[in-house]
Design a protein around this motif. Structure first.
Motif, PDB file in Angstrom:
ATOM      1  N   GLU A   1       0.165   1.538 -12.429  1.00 32.38           N
ATOM      2  CA  GLU A   1       1.279   1.058 -13.581  1.00 32.38           C
ATOM      3  C   GLU A   1       2.090  -0.337 -13.431  1.00 32.38           C
ATOM      4  N   GLU A   2       3.155  -0.512 -13.314  1.00 26.39           N
ATOM      5  CA  GLU A   2       3.921  -1.457 -13.145  1.00 26.39           C
ATOM      6  C   GLU A   2       4.051  -1.806 -11.841  1.00 26.39           C
ATOM      7  N   GLU A   3       3.407  -1.247 -10.936  1.00 23.75           N
ATOM      8  CA  GLU A   3       3.370  -1.598  -9.217  1.00 23.75           C
ATOM      9  C   GLU A   3       2.189  -2.325  -9.047  1.00 23.75           C
ATOM     10  N   CYS A   4       1.336  -2.575 -10.037  1.00 21.93           N
ATOM     11  CA  CYS A   4      -0.073  -2.965  -9.966  1.00 21.93           C
ATOM     12  C   CYS A   4       0.279  -4.677 -10.110  1.00 21.93           C
ATOM     13  N   SER A   5       0.629  -5.252  -9.055  1.00 24.42           N
ATOM     14  CA  SER A   5       0.999  -6.646  -8.897  1.00 24.42           C
ATOM     15  C   SER A   5      -0.222  -7.661  -8.378  1.00 24.42           C
ATOM     16  N   LEU A   6      -0.259  -8.838  -8.550  1.00 26.00           N
ATOM     17  CA  LEU A   6      -1.117  -9.761  -7.973  1.00 26.00           C
ATOM     18  C   LEU A   6      -1.058  -9.556  -6.474  1.00 26.00           C
ATOM     19  N   GLU A   7      -0.121  -9.366  -5.709  1.00 23.98           N
ATOM     20  CA  GLU A   7      -0.015  -9.331  -4.492  1.00 23.98           C
ATOM     21  C   GLU A   7      -0.849  -8.016  -3.992  1.00 23.98           C
ATOM     22  N   VAL A   8      -0.689  -6.757  -4.765  1.00 21.27           N
ATOM     23  CA  VAL A   8      -1.456  -5.574  -4.495  1.00 21.27           C
ATOM     24  C   VAL A   8      -2.901  -5.714  -4.549  1.00 21.27           C
ATOM     25  N   VAL A   9      -3.410  -6.340  -5.656  1.00 22.62           N
ATOM     26  CA  VAL A   9      -4.770  -6.475  -6.199  1.00 22.62           C
ATOM     27  C   VAL A   9      -5.381  -7.409  -5.055  1.00 22.62           C
ATOM     28  N   GLN A  10      -4.691  -8.317  -4.593  1.00 23.95           N
ATOM     29  CA  GLN A  10      -5.111  -9.338  -3.608  1.00 23.95           C
ATOM     30  C   GLN A  10      -5.373  -8.871  -2.261  1.00 23.95           C
TER      31      GLN A  10
ATOM     32  N   HIS B   1      -8.901  -6.624   2.054  1.00 24.62           N
ATOM     33  CA  HIS B   1      -9.066  -5.506   2.994  1.00 24.62           C
ATOM     34  C   HIS B   1     -10.495  -5.235   2.761  1.00 24.62           C
ATOM     35  N   LEU B   2     -11.233  -5.121   1.534  1.00 22.13           N
ATOM     36  CA  LEU B   2     -12.327  -4.737   1.513  1.00 22.13           C
ATOM     37  C   LEU B   2     -13.364  -5.870   1.985  1.00 22.13           C
ATOM     38  N   CYS B   3     -12.980  -6.996   1.472  1.00 24.27           N
ATOM     39  CA  CYS B   3     -13.989  -8.192   2.285  1.00 24.27           C
ATOM     40  C   CYS B   3     -13.802  -8.208   3.591  1.00 24.27           C
ATOM     41  N   ALA B   4     -12.760  -8.073   4.232  1.00 23.75           N
ATOM     42  CA  ALA B   4     -12.514  -8.052   5.808  1.00 23.75           C
ATOM     43  C   ALA B   4     -13.670  -6.795   6.369  1.00 23.75           C
ATOM     44  N   MET B   5     -13.577  -5.705   5.687  1.00 31.01           N
ATOM     45  CA  MET B   5     -14.619  -4.694   5.843  1.00 31.01           C
ATOM     46  C   MET B   5     -15.942  -4.939   5.748  1.00 31.01           C
TER      47      MET B   5
ATOM     48  N   ARG C   1      -4.177   4.117   2.049  1.00 31.49           N
ATOM     49  CA  ARG C   1      -3.456   3.619   2.948  1.00 31.49           C
ATOM     50  C   ARG C   1      -3.220   1.916   3.024  1.00 31.49           C
ATOM     51  N   VAL C   2      -4.210   1.076   2.129  1.00 36.72           N
ATOM     52  CA  VAL C   2      -4.071  -0.150   2.234  1.00 36.72           C
ATOM     53  C   VAL C   2      -2.961  -0.306   0.822  1.00 36.72           C
ATOM     54  N   LEU C   3      -2.827   0.643  -0.143  1.00 34.54           N
ATOM     55  CA  LEU C   3      -1.826   0.372  -1.237  1.00 34.54           C
ATOM     56  C   LEU C   3      -0.445   0.659  -0.639  1.00 34.54           C
ATOM     57  N   GLU C   4      -0.332   1.800   0.308  1.00 34.28           N
ATOM     58  CA  GLU C   4       0.936   2.057   0.807  1.00 34.28           C
ATOM     59  C   GLU C   4       1.273   0.931   1.767  1.00 34.28           C
ATOM     60  N   SER C   5       0.474   0.094   2.427  1.00 31.59           N
ATOM     61  CA  SER C   5       0.852  -0.890   3.574  1.00 31.59           C
ATOM     62  C   SER C   5       1.564  -2.087   2.669  1.00 31.59           C
ATOM     63  N   CYS C   6       1.252  -2.297   1.319  1.00 29.39           N
ATOM     64  CA  CYS C   6       1.698  -3.298   0.520  1.00 29.39           C
ATOM     65  C   CYS C   6       2.770  -3.083  -0.511  1.00 29.39           C
ATOM     66  N   GLY C   7       3.312  -1.673   0.165  1.00 28.75           N
ATOM     67  CA  GLY C   7       4.617  -1.430  -0.690  1.00 28.75           C
ATOM     68  C   GLY C   7       4.428  -0.532  -2.117  1.00 28.75           C
TER      69      GLY C   7
END
Length: 376
Positions: free
Chosen positions: A248-257, A262-266, A288-294
């Motif tokens: 929802e409102e936590e879906c920011s550009l930074e989170v999607v980036q 992370h997936l590209c690095a994998m 875990r990726v989502l939690e790492s970016c707040g």
């Protein structure tokens, strides 16, 4: 099946390596009627003809795992008493000599498949004397591990050429060329049984679809009686929906980036390490990726619940089906911004005086409609 196992089978589709002795075929018109059938011996074909047939069959083992090539898994009940599995086994065990089984298979395909225009069903049988592979990875052809006995099906559109002028060398003249019918590369097909760990797996098949967005679900349901795999395009769209709805409102550009990075690095690491097994990502890894970016625990948990509902809790997804590894696209009504996936730092979002903006750092030369412009 992994890429090495598929590549190992692909190398067989040459006249000097293949044990394919004949090819069964069925030509179906645009109305779904069987026009003709054939059973052609490879040995009686010209070299060009045999190479063309083998090249078409080989294409059924091409493409990207998880997108064009998908695992089909049979249940124990199907293997023991399922009519669809019994039919495939009859084709394989008889080396396509069981006429009743061949005709039943052609009918099943004809009734389940909808392709635009005419198409050709090809069936081939092969016996591969699998060489033993030593610990150092070297094959030992004289020490066979087992014989992999399998069938391959390719379904190819047959398209009409357009009338045109053509040069006839023996006459040194140009004449009209009449409409002809040409066999196109396969639109779909499959290998049965699966070649897992370089061995026969009667509980699996490898399914091919040229179009990753349309996998011909009715064919899968009729021929294999299994739930069709979710197409790659649908996987990406569904993943995006689950991410958006959960955060929802936590879906920011930074989170999607961050998720994309992370997936590209994998994918990069998997490629650099020359891993043979297909790469997949779990819901837990994304959380875990989502939690790492707040992202809050509540929203991260909502993502897991949405993932479970849409994909299944234990399902691993191919990262290449979820994100574009080459570019990042930011869009709004009447505007779209695309940058290289590794340069997401050039784009940011900001609210200025109550108005939302997409800001792009303009390094280097800037052009508008091909015209260099200056920014001052």
């Amino acid at each position: 099946m992994n890429e090495k196992e598929i590549a190992e089978l692909r190398r067989r589709f040459k006249p000097e390596k293949s044990n394919i002795t004949h090819i069964r075929g069925c030509y179906v018109n645009e109305s779904g009627e069987m026009v003709s059938q054939f059973d052609q011996s490879i040995g009686l074909m010209t070299q060009d003809e045999s190479e063309h047939f083998l090249s078409i069959l080989k294409r059924t083992l091409s493409g990207t795992l998880g997108k064009n090539l998908m695992d089909i898994v049979f249940s124990t009940k199907q293997v023991i008493q399922g009519e669809e599995h019994k039919l495939l086994m009859a084709l394989r065990n008889s080396a396509l000599q069981d006429e009743e089984a061949v005709q039943a298979f052609f009918q099943r395909v004809r009734q389940s498949l909808t392709l635009e225009g005419n198409y050709l069903i090809l069936l081939a049988h092969d016996r591969y004397d699998v060489p033993f592979r030593a610990r150092d990875g070297e094959d030992q052809p004289d020490a066979s591990g087992e014989v992999f006995n399998y069938i391959l099906c390719s379904i190819c559109p047959v398209r009409a050429t357009k009338p045109a002028l053509s040069y006839y060398a023996h006459e040194n003249e140009f004449h009209s060329r009449q409409i002809d019918w040409l066999v196109a590369p396969p639109a779909l097909g499959f290998l049965f049984p699966a070649f897992d760990d370089r061995s026969t797996n009667l509980y699996g098949a490898l399914y091919y679809s040229k179009d990753g967005a349309d996998i011909h679900s009715s064919f899968v349901e009729t021929v294999f009686r299994t739930e069709p795999p979710m197409p790659a395009a649908a996987q990406r769209e569904t993943f995006q929906t689950v991410l958006s709805d959960a955060l929802e409102e936590e879906c920011s550009l930074e989170v999607v980036q961050t998720v994309q990075q992370h997936l590209c690095a994998m994918m990069e690491e998997h490629k650099a390490n020359h891993e043979t097994e297909p790469l997949t990502v779990s819901k837990g890894a994304v959380r875990r990726v989502l939690e790492s970016c707040g992202v809050s625990g509540e929203r991260a948990a909502a993502f897991e619940s949405g993932y479970d509902a849409r994909f299944g809790g234990d399902t691993g997804l191919s990262p290449r089906n979820l994100v574009d590894s080459k570019r990042l696209e930011v869009s709004a009504p009447d505007v779209s911004v695309r940058v290289s996936a590794d340069r997401g730092d050039l784009v940011e979002t900001r609210v200025i005086n109550g108005v939302r903006y997409i800001l792009i750092r303009a390094d280097g030369d800037v052009e508008v409609n091909g015209v260099p412009v200056h920014i001052s």
